[in-house]
Design a protein around this motif. Structure first.
Motif, mmCIF file in Angstrom:
data_model
loop_
_atom_site.group_PDB
_atom_site.id
_atom_site.type_symbol
_atom_site.label_atom_id
_atom_site.label_comp_id
_atom_site.label_asym_id
_atom_site.label_seq_id
_atom_site.Cartn_x
_atom_site.Cartn_y
_atom_site.Cartn_z
ATOM 1 N N ALA A 120 0.526 -1.428 -0.305
ATOM 2 C CA ALA A 120 -0.043 -0.349 0.115
ATOM 3 C C ALA A 120 1.018 1.145 -0.116
ATOM 4 C CB ALA A 120 -1.239 -0.227 1.351
ATOM 5 N N ALA A 121 1.882 0.931 0.774
ATOM 6 C CA ALA A 121 2.656 2.199 1.078
ATOM 7 C C ALA A 121 3.304 2.713 -0.540
ATOM 8 C CB ALA A 121 3.729 2.444 1.490
ATOM 9 N N LEU A 122 4.092 2.000 -1.082
ATOM 10 C CA LEU A 122 4.633 1.933 -2.518
ATOM 11 C C LEU A 122 3.781 1.953 -3.325
ATOM 12 C CD1 LEU A 122 6.823 -1.112 -2.411
ATOM 13 C CD2 LEU A 122 7.821 0.518 -2.121
ATOM 14 N N SER A 123 2.585 1.902 -3.006
ATOM 15 C CA SER A 123 1.176 2.456 -4.491
ATOM 16 C C SER A 123 1.057 3.693 -4.667
ATOM 17 C CB SER A 123 -0.134 1.106 -4.414
ATOM 18 O OG SER A 123 -0.523 1.945 -2.935
ATOM 19 N N VAL A 124 1.354 4.263 -4.015
ATOM 20 C CA VAL A 124 1.425 5.932 -3.956
ATOM 21 C C VAL A 124 2.975 6.512 -4.328
ATOM 22 C CG1 VAL A 124 -0.270 5.636 -2.122
ATOM 23 C CG2 VAL A 124 1.486 5.988 -1.389
#
Length: 378
Positions: free
Chosen positions: A120-124
């Motif tokens: 989730a953190a990498l997706s932004v």
């Protein structure tokens, strides 16, 4: 107190192919209970919890820093997600420091949260940074290598590889990086994600199996003489410090040679395993049990003074089965130490003395015709 060694974990035959070895690795049970107990009693457990906590703090710090970096999260929703993950990571880090090492639910839940949280953190982020950031999954891979079952290791690898491939596809469709460079980056990331957890988990599992097999009886899964030594010393010290009543119990199957002669060795092995299973069920809450000879078992138990006689004399009843295809009886000898026994304080090898006395009482029971219990106080 649980028994070290369990008849349900009897040694498997050596695999006859690499594929068989992989299948055996994948389907084998994972001893979460033992792992948790070990981590909470061994000094290294606290160090590991601190390392996990520091890793979570570090990931939280990197996520927060990304808010101010080129290619970092942009927009209110992405910023809110990043700050939420940072805060949650810090809370989880505090729990790792303040709480004991978790059991199966705790370690599996943490592994799932770590994978999903990192994704989730990498997706932004900008997708180029997202792909490179997937190397963080290697850190989580180190955790799952040591603390979860093979099935969860594979689940981790499938999920994290899918995340990396998704980011690579999005970069390819965006056309911002040439195909060769993208392929090299993806290869490096996948190598870091996949190679260490699989190879390390298989190696550690094999090493653990070999280590356990060196202290376990291969037929019954009970402790052998070597395995009993350390377990008995630990149990004996606990009984002495707690001021409880202790006993060493020797159990021998009566006229076992006739079982092999009449019914064959396969049926004899079945009898040995059945007795091991029932003895385990009878004493597992109170001590340790091992197989010390062909048809001989040794148990050491620690319990209350009111209970010790009932536990010992209940062995014959616990081993009897109305529908057993080959009925057997046992001779039982026991050496009992009350908390105020002078033997605790003589400086002699109390355990060795109790074992010798229990063995002599077992032979006394056998000489009297078997199918009986002989005990003595020492």
């Amino acid at each position: 107190m649980s028994i070290s060694g369990n008849p349900s974990t009897r040694r498997r035959h050596a695999p006859d192919s690499a594929w068989t070895a992989i299948v055996d690795w994948f389907v084998q049970p994972h001893d979460y209970e033992w792992m948790t107990e070990f981590q909470n009693t061994h000094p290294s457990g606290k160090i590991i919890r601190i390392i996990v906590a520091l890793s979570m703090i570090n990931i939280s710090g990197m996520s927060f820093t990304s808010l101010f970096a080129v290619g970092g999260p942009t927009g209110a929703a992405s910023t809110a997600l990043t700050l939420t993950l940072c805060t949650t990571n810090l809370i989880i880090a505090a729990l790792w420091i303040l709480r004991p090492f978790p059991g199966r639910l705790g370690v599996v839940s943490f592994a799932i949260y770590a994978d999903v949280g990192v994704a989730a953190a990498l997706s932004v982020l900008d997708f180029q940074y997202s792909l490179l950031g997937c190397v963080l999954f290697a850190v989580i891979g180190a955790f799952v290598t040591f603390f979860v079952s093979p099935r969860w290791v594979v689940a981790h690898l499938v999920f994290t590889s899918a995340v990396a491939l998704t980011f690579a596809l999005l970069i390819y469709l965006d056309g911002t990086i040439d195909t060769v460079t993208l392929a090299v980056q993806l290869d490096v990331v996948l190598l870091g994600i996949m190679s260490v957890p699989v190879t390390s988990h298989i190696f550690l599992t094999t090493l653990s199996d070999d280590a356990r097999s060196s202290v376990l009886d291969p037929l019954t899964g009970l402790l052998n003489r070597r395995g009993l030594d350390a377990a008995l010393e630990e149990l004996w010290a606990k009984g002495r410090s707690d001021g409880q009543c202790a006993a060493v119990i020797v159990v021998d199957i009566d006229r076992f040679k006739s079982v092999n002669d009449v019914h064959g060795h396969d049926e004899g092995d079945a009898v040995i395993c059945r007795v091991a299973d029932r003895l385990t069920g009878h004493v597992e809450r109170y001590g340790v049990l091992g197989r010390t000879g062909g048809e001989e078992y040794l148990a050491a138990v620690v319990t209350s003074r009111l209970h010790i006689d009932a536990l010992i004399h209940g062995i014959r009843r616990a081993l009897h089965g109305e529908n057993d295809p080959i009925p057997v009886t046992v001779s039982v000898g026991a050496a009992i130490l009350y908390a105020d026994s002078s033997l605790w304080f003589t400086g002699a090898d109390t355990l060795a003395t109790a074992s010798r006395v229990a063995d002599s009482k077992m032979y006394e029971a056998k000489s009297a015709g078997g199918n009986r219990v002989v005990t003595t106080l020492i």
